[in-house]
Design an enzyme around this catalytic site. Structure first.
Site, PDB file in Angstrom:
ATOM      1  N   LYS A 280       0.851  -1.189   0.000  1.00  0.00           N
ATOM      2  CA  LYS A 280       0.000   0.000   0.000  1.00  0.00           C
ATOM      3  C   LYS A 280       0.890   1.244   0.000  1.00  0.00           C
ATOM      4  O   LYS A 280       1.835   1.322   0.788  1.00  0.00           O
ATOM      5  CB  LYS A 280      -0.919  -0.040   1.238  1.00  0.00           C
ATOM      6  N   GLU A 365     -19.706  -4.363  10.123  1.00  0.00           N
ATOM      7  CA  GLU A 365     -20.618  -3.478  10.865  1.00  0.00           C
ATOM      8  C   GLU A 365     -21.708  -4.260  11.576  1.00  0.00           C
ATOM      9  O   GLU A 365     -22.059  -3.964  12.719  1.00  0.00           O
ATOM     10  CB  GLU A 365     -21.237  -2.442   9.922  1.00  0.00           C
ATOM     11  N   ARG A 393     -25.383  -1.096   6.495  1.00  0.00           N
ATOM     12  CA  ARG A 393     -25.105  -2.525   6.432  1.00  0.00           C
ATOM     13  C   ARG A 393     -25.830  -3.277   7.535  1.00  0.00           C
ATOM     14  O   ARG A 393     -25.943  -4.477   7.498  1.00  0.00           O
ATOM     15  CB  ARG A 393     -23.598  -2.781   6.558  1.00  0.00           C
TER      16      ARG A 393
HETATM   17  C1  LIG Z   1     -19.137  -1.445   4.601  1.00  0.00           C
HETATM   18  C2  LIG Z   1     -17.937  -0.541   4.607  1.00  0.00           C
HETATM   19  N1  LIG Z   1     -17.322  -0.260   5.781  1.00  0.00           N
HETATM   20  C3  LIG Z   1     -16.253   0.555   5.799  1.00  0.00           C
HETATM   21  C4  LIG Z   1     -15.781   1.108   4.651  1.00  0.00           C
HETATM   22  C5  LIG Z   1     -14.628   2.109   4.708  1.00  0.00           C
HETATM   23  N2  LIG Z   1     -13.447   1.554   4.013  1.00  0.00           N
HETATM   24  C6  LIG Z   1     -13.132   1.949   2.778  1.00  0.00           C
HETATM   25  S1  LIG Z   1     -11.774   1.187   2.207  1.00  0.00           S
HETATM   26  C7  LIG Z   1     -11.567   0.332   3.640  1.00  0.00           C
HETATM   27  C8  LIG Z   1     -10.401  -0.587   3.784  1.00  0.00           C
HETATM   28  C9  LIG Z   1     -10.366  -1.603   2.705  1.00  0.00           C
HETATM   29  O1  LIG Z   1      -9.230  -2.387   2.847  1.00  0.00           O
HETATM   30  P1  LIG Z   1      -8.804  -3.337   1.676  1.00  0.00           P
HETATM   31  O2  LIG Z   1     -10.003  -4.051   1.156  1.00  0.00           O
HETATM   32  O3  LIG Z   1      -7.687  -4.187   2.137  1.00  0.00           O
HETATM   33  O4  LIG Z   1      -8.350  -2.354   0.531  1.00  0.00           O
HETATM   34  P2  LIG Z   1      -7.029  -1.425   0.470  1.00  0.00           P
HETATM   35  O5  LIG Z   1      -7.508  -0.048   0.761  1.00  0.00           O
HETATM   36  O6  LIG Z   1      -6.049  -1.920   1.471  1.00  0.00           O
HETATM   37  O7  LIG Z   1      -6.557  -1.573  -0.910  1.00  0.00           O
HETATM   38  C10 LIG Z   1     -12.563   0.644   4.548  1.00  0.00           C
HETATM   39  C11 LIG Z   1     -12.673   0.110   5.918  1.00  0.00           C
HETATM   40  C12 LIG Z   1     -16.460   0.802   3.450  1.00  0.00           C
HETATM   41  N3  LIG Z   1     -16.074   1.298   2.262  1.00  0.00           N
HETATM   42  N4  LIG Z   1     -17.521  -0.025   3.450  1.00  0.00           N
END
Ligand SMILES: Cc1ncc(C[n+]2csc(CCOP(=O)(O)OP(=O)(O)O)c2C)c(N)n1
Length: 429
Positions: A280, A365, A393
């Site tokens: 990342k 959630e 959610r």
């Molecule tokens: C239901 C939900 N909860 C929280 C989020 C906020 N959120 C956006 S990206 C993320 C992290 C995602 O991590 P990952 O899938 O590993 O992707 P990366 O950003 O590391 O590429 C979160 C918690 C969301 N988009 N949807």
């Protein structure tokens, strides 16, 4: 500049392999410069540059469908599908969306924003394809963070029944917005560090194969060994045992290696998971050092990585953060729960101060709210901090919890709703 010559997928496919590294570098430079002006999701996008190029080289977009989970990492995809000039108006009213939007481009095959949805959406598209006798490929890209969300498992459970090709790309960078949490994250860590198993398995097979007569018989025997032994040699047994072929782990910054494994995945007649390891924030030191802060940023100075302007007033989140710490001192039964957003919701400080009373449950959630209700039933005073958007959610449980008058909920960020005051709101503890 190679990037300027790219007008569509044909140019990307025809680019000589030795120019791919330069293309990736140019995309990173563009992303950093552009996001430093407009703000946006930086670190996740820097991590998937090579993966996106490999997807464009391997598949025939937009006939083949790529579904990006959350969608915040689709900037390179937007650049390669002809939307580079629109980045000046990224995330502005009427401008380029920060997420895939079908209205925006035929290359965006599904509108996303919420986490952990891409396997379900991809599976639905693949099922639609099969029923209608069509023949394109479907690829769902999901992060290791998104893989902490329950919906991803419901989808995997169903993907295992697929009798036609369906590809899941697991983009594993060890990070959600913050450090990833939980048992699956630990499992993936084992697969990452166990990459030698794949080589070992191949080496043993190659060596035995060279022994006439005996070799192939022995390979056969090895293939039939018990699962416990197999687990020593084959990574991804969890997926394999479900009926989903596991390929990897593969270096997510090596375009040739990525293309090779994606081609292999294309030839299978069932669901396959390709485990891709990425970094990342790759290529921008401040983001590599602090991927969490550069997950989503406002305008910043490229040289230093510092925010262009700091606010003069404490934000609502900062006030909440301080208050939670004060209340935590006073009330020993106060516990705090976040669904993978300790920084965004302001619970990081509480977590540092009271680690045993802080729960980051991953992007879950529904589980956050229901487990908090359980804590409330056991006599604790839980605060669930969640962005109002993501509370969708778990709407039903949210209302149940509210009616039960035991548990608090706080909604901030995207549409910030403020305290949902119940009888036991802070101050009444
Ligand atoms: C239901 C939900 N909860 C929280 C989020 C906020 N959120 C956006 S990206 C993320 C992290 C995602 O991590 P990952 O899938 O590993 O992707 P990366 O950003 O590391 O590429 C979160 C918690 C969301 N988009 N949807």
């Amino acid at each position: 500049m190679i990037l300027e010559q790219i007008k569509g997928t044909r140019e990307i496919k025809e680019l000589p392999p030795q120019e791919l590294k330069t293309l990736a570098q140019e995309i990173r430079t563009f992303l950093i410069r552009s996001i430093s002006h407009t703000g946006g999701h930086l670190a996740s996008n820097l991590g998937v540059v090579e993966l996106t190029i490999a997807l464009y080289r391997t598949f025939n977009l937009p006939e083949d469908k790529v579904i990006w989970d959350v969608g915040h990492q689709s900037y390179t995809h937007k650049i390669l599908s002809g939307r580079m000039a629109e980045f000046e108006e990224l995330r502005q009213y009427g401008g380029l969306s920060g997420f895939p939007k079908r209205k925006e481009s035929p290359y965006d095959s599904f509108d996303t924003g919420h986490s952990s949805t891409s396997i379900s959406a991809g599976l639905g598209i693949a099922q639609g394809r099969d029923i209608q006798g069509q023949n394109y490929k479907v690829v769902s890209v999901i992060g290791d963070g998104a893989l902490t969300g329950g919906m991803a498992y419901e989808a995997l459970n169903n993907a295992a029944r697929m009798k036609k090709n369906f590809i899941i790309v697991l983009n594993d960078n060890k990070m959600s917005i913050s450090e990833n949490v939980g048992g699956m994250s630990r499992y993936l860590n084992g697969l990452r560090t166990g990459s030698g198993y794949n080589d070992l398995k191949k080496n043993v097979a190659d060596t035995l194969d060279r022994i006439p007569m005996v070799g192939s018989a022995m390979i056969d025997k090895i293939k039939r060994t018990k699962n416990s032994i197999k687990q020593l040699f084959i990574p991804g047994m969890l997926f394999e045992n479900m009926g989903i072929t596991y390929l990897g782990p593969v270096d997510g910054h090596d375009i040739q290696a990525l293309c090779k494994v994606l081609k292999e995945a294309q030839n299978l007649d069932h669901a396959v998971l390709v485990h891709v390891i990425t970094k990342k924030g790759k290529g921008y030191k401040p983001a590599e050092k602090n991927p969490s802060r550069f997950h989503g940023v406002g305008p910043f100075d490229v040289e230093t990585g510092k925010a262009a302007q700091e606010g003069n007033y404490p934000s609502y989140t900062e006030v909440f953060s301080r208050k939670m710490c004060q209340l935590g001192e006073r009330y020993t039964r106060l516990v705090a729960v976040t669904a993978a957003m300790p920084d965004g919701t302001g619970l990081t400080a509480f977590g540092k101060k009271f680690p045993e009373r802080f729960f980051d449950v991953g992007i879950a959630e529904a589980h956050a709210v229901t487990s908090a209700a359980g804590m409330a039933a056991s006599g604790l005073k839980p605060v669930v901090a969640v962005y109002s958007s993501f509370l969708q959610r778990d709407m039903i449980r949210f209302f149940t919890m509210s009616v039960s008058r035991t548990c608090l909920c706080f909604c901030s960020g995207q549409g910030g709703a403020g305290w949902k005051r119940r009888r036991d709101a802070p101050g009444n503890f």
